[in-house]
Design a protein around this motif. Structure first.
Motif, mmCIF file in Angstrom:
data_model
loop_
_atom_site.group_PDB
_atom_site.id
_atom_site.type_symbol
_atom_site.label_atom_id
_atom_site.label_comp_id
_atom_site.label_asym_id
_atom_site.label_seq_id
_atom_site.Cartn_x
_atom_site.Cartn_y
_atom_site.Cartn_z
ATOM 1 N N CYS A 338 -0.237 14.311 -0.084
ATOM 2 C CA CYS A 338 0.282 12.949 -0.170
ATOM 3 C C CYS A 338 -0.479 12.204 -1.274
ATOM 4 O O CYS A 338 -1.655 12.479 -1.522
ATOM 5 N N LEU A 339 0.197 11.284 -1.941
ATOM 6 C CA LEU A 339 -0.479 10.392 -2.885
ATOM 7 C C LEU A 339 -1.015 9.180 -2.122
ATOM 8 O O LEU A 339 -0.272 8.512 -1.398
ATOM 9 N N TYR A 341 -2.235 5.734 -2.904
ATOM 10 C CA TYR A 341 -2.235 4.796 -4.038
ATOM 11 C C TYR A 341 -2.886 3.492 -3.587
ATOM 12 O O TYR A 341 -2.327 2.732 -2.800
ATOM 13 N N PRO A 352 3.275 6.165 -8.070
ATOM 14 C CA PRO A 352 4.135 6.416 -6.912
ATOM 15 C C PRO A 352 5.509 6.955 -7.293
ATOM 16 O O PRO A 352 6.062 7.809 -6.582
ATOM 17 N N SER A 355 5.049 10.574 -8.181
ATOM 18 C CA SER A 355 4.818 11.362 -6.983
ATOM 19 C C SER A 355 6.110 11.600 -6.216
ATOM 20 O O SER A 355 6.384 12.722 -5.761
ATOM 21 N N VAL A 362 4.126 8.834 -0.390
ATOM 22 C CA VAL A 362 3.169 7.886 -0.967
ATOM 23 C C VAL A 362 2.640 6.949 0.120
ATOM 24 O O VAL A 362 3.416 6.407 0.913
ATOM 25 N N PRO A 370 4.514 -1.417 -5.654
ATOM 26 C CA PRO A 370 4.870 -0.374 -4.692
ATOM 27 C C PRO A 370 5.813 -0.852 -3.588
ATOM 28 O O PRO A 370 6.565 -0.058 -3.020
ATOM 29 N N VAL A 374 8.525 2.019 -3.044
ATOM 30 C CA VAL A 374 8.316 2.888 -1.881
ATOM 31 C C VAL A 374 9.039 2.315 -0.661
ATOM 32 O O VAL A 374 8.866 1.134 -0.335
ATOM 33 N N GLY A 380 7.424 7.127 2.196
ATOM 34 C CA GLY A 380 5.979 6.984 2.313
ATOM 35 C C GLY A 380 5.634 5.960 3.372
ATOM 36 O O GLY A 380 6.468 5.622 4.218
#
Length: 423
Positions: A338-339, A341, A352, A355, A362, A370, A374, A380
């Motif tokens: 997983c990222l 951030y 993100p 990714s 994320v 984000p 996201v 994420g």
């Protein structure tokens, strides 16, 4: 008094410019010659954006020249491959100029370096080939030069975030110094033919920050960064030492204090302590990103991270990687669990998006860019700040809980990653 007179003159210029210019320019489908001017072309989200924008225009038949004050063309760890390939017509001008003087005046030096690069661009315009459009990125100070010396060239300014908000408070003398620079920033930004920002979040900040431009009805367009898919191929094999695929968290960002890698380390420490040892024995955290030995913030951040890792006895679990090349970056993004951030109120945040394109979920703060890229619970997990924690730790609990959720259910993590790619 001279500085005040300059500011007043610029204010008059911007008002005249707004009154006389056409608010809407009819699109021209002919091939254009576009010049990009960017302060430093190293490794980072802003640099990735401007390079991808240039590549996209070139693929559409336009001619591109890139002007910058710094770019290590012979160092693959400090630059993107497109800047070294020759396809963008790179012009590095004034790399010898200082970034600061006696540890101060960073913004002033950035303005002076921007002027110097702009003069080189103008010289090229008259001695080599004429430009149709100048894409000015990050620093607006040179726009009056372009308006005066190249009046027929359209100027597009891309604002990643108002610079005046990035300056820390200081003495009365510094406040006077910043007042002049901040006024110049607002006025010169208004002289461009079009202003663009990288997110709805930045647009709202821009409108709040520049009252003169708001009164003149200068509203920026939102042009969110995209990515060049060709640069994000998933490597067929994973060959990074001391790591196993899908068994490490990744914190990927420049080594800067404001990027808050420390949050990832503290949250990871909580994960290691709270989950059964058997399930975390091979689990690791990789902290990677752009790093320059001549950048004090990078050096200080790396030292603080190393010290924290040692204090938490995580030397065998946390790996610091500085200025990785494209191939390593893609492996890290594509094969991470997983990222993570960590920046708070990030202006946009390209990582993100990278990714998600490489099918990894994320974890990020529930604010800034984000929040627009996201989808929490789908691509994420977005984390809020806890008011019951110290300022420096206000996201640690939420991030660690999100990381535990990902670590305990890798199938769901893969589903999130696939949904990210679809998004």
């Amino acid at each position: 008094m001279v500085l005040v007179e300059v500011v007043v003159a610029l204010l008059v210029l911007v008002v005249i410019h707004v009154v006389l210019r056409s608010r809407y320019v009819k699109p021209d489908t002919k091939s254009l010659h576009v010049a990009f001017i960017h302060p430093d072309l190293g490794i980072g989200g802003a640099e990735r954006l401007v390079i991808d924008a240039a590549i996209s225009l070139k693929q559409r038949g336009h001619k591109i020249d890139m002007f910058t004050g710094w770019c290590e063309l012979d160092n693959p760890k400090r630059t993107y491959p497109e800047t070294r390939s020759g396809e963008l017509g790179m012009h590095v001008i004034g790399a010898w100029m200082p970034r600061k003087i006696a540890g101060r005046g960073y913004a002033l030096c950035a303005y002076l370096r921007n002027f110097y690069v702009a003069l080189g661009l103008i010289k090229y315009h008259y001695t080599k080939q004429r430009f149709d459009v100048i894409f000015s990125d990050q620093v607006s100070a040179s726009i009056p030069l372009f308006k005066f010396f190249t009046p027929k060239v359209k100027i597009a300014f891309y604002c990643h975030y108002p610079d005046l908000l990035l300056s820390k408070p200081g003495s009365p003398l510094k406040r006077m110094y910043r007042l002049v620079l901040d006024t110049i920033e607002e006025v010169t930004t208004g002289l461009s033919d079009v202003v663009m920002v990288n997110s709805d979040y930045t647009k709202s900040i821009f409108t709040q920050t520049f009252p003169l431009l708001r009164r003149l009805s200068i509203t920026p367009l939102v042009l969110k960064p995209g990515i060049n898919f060709n640069q994000y191929t998933i490597p067929p094999a994973f060959n990074l030492e001391n790591l196993s695929p899908f068994n490490f968290f990744l914190s990927f960002n420049r080594f800067e204090i404001k990027k808050n890698h420390i949050l990832a380390v503290k949250a990871f420490n909580n994960v290691i302590k709270s989950l059964p040892q058997e399930s975390t024995k091979d689990l690791k955290l990789v902290v990677a990103g752009g790093y320059g030995e001549n950048v004090a913030d990078n050096v200080q951040t790396a030292q603080q991270l190393q010290q924290l890792v040692q204090e938490l006895n995580l030397s065998e679990k946390v790996i610091l990687l500085k200025s990785v090349d494209n191939d390593v970056r893609n492996q890290l993004l594509a094969y991470s669990l997983c990222l993570v951030y960590t920046p708070e109120f990030e202006h946009f945040g390209i990582t993100p998006v990278e990714s998600m394109y490489l099918k990894r979920p994320v974890i990020a703060c529930n604010n800034g860019g984000p929040k627009e890229s996201v989808l929490s619970g789908q691509t994420g997990i977005l984390c809020g700040a806890r008011s019951d924690e110290k300022q420096e730790d206000k996201y640690v609990t939420e991030f660690s809980e999100a990381m535990k959720t990902i670590a305990k259910d890798k199938t769901n993590a893969n589903t999130m990653g696939q949904q990210g790619r679809t998004r």
